[in-house]
Design a protein around this motif. Structure first.
Motif, PDB file in Angstrom:
ATOM      1  N   PHE A  67       0.812  -1.220   0.000  1.00 54.74           N
ATOM      2  CA  PHE A  67       0.000   0.000   0.000  1.00 54.74           C
ATOM      3  C   PHE A  67       0.847   1.272   0.000  1.00 54.74           C
ATOM      4  O   PHE A  67       0.314   2.366   0.198  1.00 54.74           O
ATOM      5  CB  PHE A  67      -0.916   0.021   1.229  1.00 54.74           C
ATOM      6  CG  PHE A  67      -2.027  -0.987   1.155  1.00 54.74           C
ATOM      7  CD1 PHE A  67      -3.272  -0.621   0.658  1.00 54.74           C
ATOM      8  CD2 PHE A  67      -1.831  -2.293   1.563  1.00 54.74           C
ATOM      9  CE1 PHE A  67      -4.287  -1.543   0.585  1.00 54.74           C
ATOM     10  CE2 PHE A  67      -2.843  -3.219   1.486  1.00 54.74           C
ATOM     11  CZ  PHE A  67      -4.078  -2.842   0.998  1.00 54.74           C
ATOM     12  N   GLY A  68       2.152   1.130  -0.163  1.00 55.98           N
ATOM     13  CA  GLY A  68       2.995   2.330  -0.141  1.00 55.98           C
ATOM     14  C   GLY A  68       2.910   3.088   1.171  1.00 55.98           C
ATOM     15  O   GLY A  68       3.088   4.301   1.200  1.00 55.98           O
ATOM     16  N   GLY A  69       2.596   2.379   2.262  1.00 56.82           N
ATOM     17  CA  GLY A  69       2.580   3.008   3.580  1.00 56.82           C
ATOM     18  C   GLY A  69       1.261   3.674   3.937  1.00 56.82           C
ATOM     19  O   GLY A  69       1.056   4.101   5.059  1.00 56.82           O
ATOM     20  N   ILE A  70       0.326   3.763   2.980  1.00 56.68           N
ATOM     21  CA  ILE A  70      -0.924   4.498   3.201  1.00 56.68           C
ATOM     22  C   ILE A  70      -2.100   3.540   3.010  1.00 56.68           C
ATOM     23  O   ILE A  70      -2.146   2.795   2.039  1.00 56.68           O
ATOM     24  CB  ILE A  70      -1.064   5.629   2.151  1.00 56.68           C
ATOM     25  CG1 ILE A  70       0.173   6.505   2.148  1.00 56.68           C
ATOM     26  CG2 ILE A  70      -2.335   6.440   2.399  1.00 56.68           C
ATOM     27  CD1 ILE A  70       0.432   7.255   3.418  1.00 56.68           C
ATOM     28  N   THR A  71      -3.048   3.514   3.965  1.00 58.03           N
ATOM     29  CA  THR A  71      -4.180   2.607   3.789  1.00 58.03           C
ATOM     30  C   THR A  71      -5.513   3.343   3.680  1.00 58.03           C
ATOM     31  O   THR A  71      -6.565   2.742   3.655  1.00 58.03           O
ATOM     32  CB  THR A  71      -4.274   1.610   4.964  1.00 58.03           C
ATOM     33  OG1 THR A  71      -4.254   2.353   6.168  1.00 58.03           O
ATOM     34  CG2 THR A  71      -3.153   0.624   4.923  1.00 58.03           C
ATOM     35  N   GLY A  72      -5.459   4.678   3.637  1.00 61.54           N
ATOM     36  CA  GLY A  72      -6.710   5.427   3.484  1.00 61.54           C
ATOM     37  C   GLY A  72      -7.531   5.464   4.759  1.00 61.54           C
ATOM     38  O   GLY A  72      -8.754   5.502   4.705  1.00 61.54           O
ATOM     39  N   ASP A  86      -3.250   7.288   8.751  1.00 62.56           N
ATOM     40  CA  ASP A  86      -2.360   7.913   7.778  1.00 62.56           C
ATOM     41  C   ASP A  86      -1.886   9.304   8.219  1.00 62.56           C
ATOM     42  O   ASP A  86      -0.813   9.751   7.829  1.00 62.56           O
ATOM     43  CB  ASP A  86      -3.053   8.015   6.408  1.00 62.56           C
ATOM     44  CG  ASP A  86      -3.305   6.644   5.807  1.00 62.56           C
ATOM     45  OD1 ASP A  86      -2.684   5.670   6.279  1.00 62.56           O
ATOM     46  OD2 ASP A  86      -4.118   6.553   4.885  1.00 62.56           O
TER      47      ASP A  86
END
Lengths: 289, 253, 200
Positions: free
Chosen positions: C130-135, C139
């Protein structure tokens, strides 16, 4: 030979706990409709478990004595094997839904699938069962979307699908309303006429009196009474075992007190017997006049 | 459940075929070092799968629901703050967006897009009962079918029980608005009846399963038929092989 | 006894039913907790309970299946995190086996250990998939850490650990209290409950 033969059965769930069943011996014969009555914790459920192999196979308590089904000890078989001989229906309707099948039809089929029956046989058998239990119109619904009474009949259909000669029902009407309970009993009566042996634990003595042919009373894990419903259910001392006599018995008793009942005529347990008893008295009175 | 009951070629595929397809697309998206260009081709293929399978509108709704928050966080966070950021692309009132971060966000979103659309192609077109039948058949175990089916079936009636418990506790004056500490102490009365009741009920449930022949040995049959074909079996083999070999080729090149 | 034999021994019908019930518990408890507006989800309480009652393998299986089934009925994103749920179940089972659920304060330590296991598996998935971001709200934490000049890996580690610590400690405590409150008749049937109950 009895279908179920219990000799000197004693059982406790944990090593140091008091025994739940003590020295129980009884024989149940093919085609009988047997009611088992008793207060809470009198050992009714445990007796049902013992007659279906659940005790001692699934509970690791202290078991002594012998339970034989068609001459073979339950100790020599697994619960699955015994389930071909004895179908067990439990108290809570939704706890008995397998949870593996999405429709009522497939739910009834499960036991047959597990035993490797042919697809066509399964279809035929399941349709028969749903007809018998009056569930055909719900065949495609989710088992979890049925009422308690319907779920209980589904549970019965599911164990009955593999055609066991003996059916044991452990307080199946606890969560049903009076009409649902009556419905279940009349289906059981139909099954008895087809040759099944029926054993049911039940608190409502009016149902036992109306449908069964033999009543066993358990108290503190022992058999206190065993006989015809009319004999067993009318004796005043069953009240000490925590069982209420039917309102018909009480009516007749009151009638007797008020000299409306022939003194030598036995007390009844059902409505029909009460009316017949009152009629005898009326006829003698008419005759005297 | 997400399953949509309508005729379509994806619906007719064996559940395992769709699962292997999902595995292959995940492997391609994440483990073969695809460029943005190849990723967009892969994404287009997934789109084609969804459109031809007749599940475009439902999938579109789901994709928006999943991706909107992801995009909202991903683009600014990486565009502004990614530690690799060096090349400025544009600035807006002194807020500077960088090329590296934006590229990273775009690539991640595309990879996720591939995996999620392939997952949707599976979940929207596979009835859980078919999956359960296929898994039970392949594993020869009823237990795994039970573990998948029971939660799906029971979830709804359990949710009804939760509402009953909530109402009962509210009627008894359970603290739900006080300070945080008080609310913590309300957890017990809410959770205990539900959890302990369900765990105690396990005894009857397992007895009910055993007396239905849950542990019976020997051959089993199934009322439900999950059609499979030689072509599908072969393509599953092929896709599995590709899912293993392509990443290996990438890593050892 | 071989591993597969042990697996069969451990997975009695009771254990199988326990796992299935625990999956439903995981999926419904969130609904209860949301009513209290607390900073916790308790969505792995069933997983931890199975870890305590039936050991690490059963616990791990519970977590794994919970997220896979979530994936089937809500959103495939949940399925991506199934290895995390598996790690939570295994960690809880191991903690119980080594006596870390005997008292309430040991259960708190177990909660911290579970948070650690959770992070070890969650960080790579969050990072690489997720590139470090999960929405989600977490975040903001990640972006704050990035703004402070931390690298992406460090930011995600801090985010995952802090956003789970209270939740997992509360989960461990409640699971401990529930196992203690179960009737003997029930714990008797659970293969591993002795590691938790025997201290009483």
């Amino acid at each position: 030979m009895p279908v179920i033969d219990i000799t000197q059965l004693s059982y406790c769930y944990r090593e140091n706990n008091p025994p739940v069943l003590q020295d129980v011996s009884l024989q149940i014969y093919s085609g009988q409709f047997v009611g088992i009555a008793g207060a809470n914790n009198s050992g009714k459920s445990t007796l049902c478990y013992a007659m279906s192999g659940v005790v001692p196979h699934l509970f690791h308590g202290k078991f002594s004595g012998n339970v034989k089904i068609n001459g073979i000890s339950t100790l020599e078989h697994t619960v699955s094997d015994i389930s071909n001989q004895v179908g067990l229906v439990l108290q809570k309707p939704d706890n008995q839904i397998s949870g593996m099948r999405f429709t009522v039809f497939e739910e009834v089929a499960l036991g047959l699938e597990n035993r490797g029956f042919e697809r066509e046989t399964i279809r035929k058998r399941v349709s028969e069962m749903l007809n018998l239990m009056e569930l055909s119109s719900h065949a495609e619904r989710s088992p979890f979307h049925l009422s308690g009474g319907q779920q209980q009949r589904l549970a019965l259909a599911s164990v009955l699908a593999v055609d066991p000669p003996v059916l044991i029902l452990d307080e199946p009407t606890t969560f049903l309303d009076p009409s649902g309970a009556f419905h279940l009993f009349s289906i059981l009566q139909k099954l008895q006429k087809e040759g099944k042996t029926i054993i049911i634990t039940e608190q409502r003595t009016d149902l036992l009196a109306a449908f069964t042919e033999r009543v066993i009373v358990l108290q503190e894990g022992r058999v206190r009474k065993d006989g015809s419903p009319q004999n067993v259910l009318t004796t005043p001392d069953i009240e000490t075992a925590g069982i209420g006599r039917t309102r018909y018995t009480k009516t007749a008793e009151l009638a007797k007190k008020n000299s409306l009942w022939q003194t030598d005529h036995a007390l009844p347990a059902t409505l029909n017997e009460t009316i017949a008893g009152l009629r005898i008295r009326k006829n003698t009175d008419d005759y005297k006049n | 459940m997400l399953f949509i009951d309508r005729p379509g070629w994806l619906h007719k595929l064996h559940p395992f075929t769709k699962l292997v397809l999902l595995l292959l697309s995940a492997a391609l998206a994440y483990l073969t070092g695809l460029s943005i260009g190849s990723l967009s081709l892969l994404l287009a293929a997934c789109l084609l799968l969804i459109i031809s399978g007749g599940i475009f509108s439902v999938s579109a709704k789901m994709v928006i629901r999943i991706f909107l928050p992801l995009i909202l966080f991903m683009v600014p966070i990486h565009g502004l703050l990614n530690p690799a950021n060096t090349t400025e692309i544009f600035s807006f009132h002194g807020i500077v967006f960088y090329r590296e971060g934006l590229f990273f966000a775009l690539k991640t979103l595309m990879q996720l897009g591939v995996v999620i659309s392939a997952s949707l192609a599976f979940v929207f077109t596979t009835h859980p009962a078919d999956l359960i039948t296929a898994v039970s058949h392949a594993s020869g175990s009823i237990s795994i079918g039970y573990l998948l089916g029971f939660p799906l079936l029971l979830l709804e009636s359990m949710r009804e029980r939760v509402v009953t418990i909530q109402n009962a506790q509210r009627a008894r004056g359970l603290e739900i608005d006080g300070n945080i500490f008080r609310r913590f102490t309300s957890l017990g009365p809410l959770l205990f009846p539900l959890l302990i009741g369900s765990i105690v009920g396990i005894e009857q449930r397992s007895i009910a399963l055993e007396v239905r022949g849950f542990k019976i040995h020997g051959p089993k049959t199934s009322l439900r038929l999950v059609p499979d074909s030689l072509l599908q079996k072969l393509s599953r083999r092929l896709m599995l092989t590709l899912a293993v070999i392509l990443p290996m080729l990438h890593f050892f090149r | 006894m071989s591993f597969s034999q042990r697996l069969k021994e451990d997975f009695t019908t009771t254990t199988i039913v326990l796992i299935a019930i625990a999956i439903v518990i995981n999926m419904t408890v969130g609904q209860v907790v949301s009513m209290l507006k607390l900073p916790i989800f308790l969505d792995s309480i069933g997983t931890v309970l199975v870890g305590l009652l039936a050991g690490p393998i059963a616990g791990g299986l519970t977590g794994l299946l919970t997220n896979l089934i979530w994936g089937m009925i809500t959103s495939p994103v949940a399925a991506a995190f199934s290895p995390v749920a598996l790690a939570i179940g295994v960690a809880a089972g191991l903690c119980a086996r080594y006596g870390l659920f005997k008292t309430w304060w040991l259960a708190i330590i177990a909660g911290v250990i579970i948070t650690f296991f959770n992070a070890v598996v969650a960080v790579p998935i969050r990072l690489y998939m997720f590139g470090g971001i999960t929405g989600s709200g977490a975040d903001f934490m990640t972006s704050y850490m990035l703004a402070l000049g931390k690298d992406l890996f460090g930011s995600v580690v801090v985010t995952v650990f802090t956003s789970n610590l209270i939740d997992k400690v509360a989960t461990a405590l409640i699971a401990w209290a529930i196992v203690k409150a179960l009737p003997e008749r029930t714990t008797d049937r659970m293969p591993q409950a002795k590691y938790v109950v025997s201290a009483a």
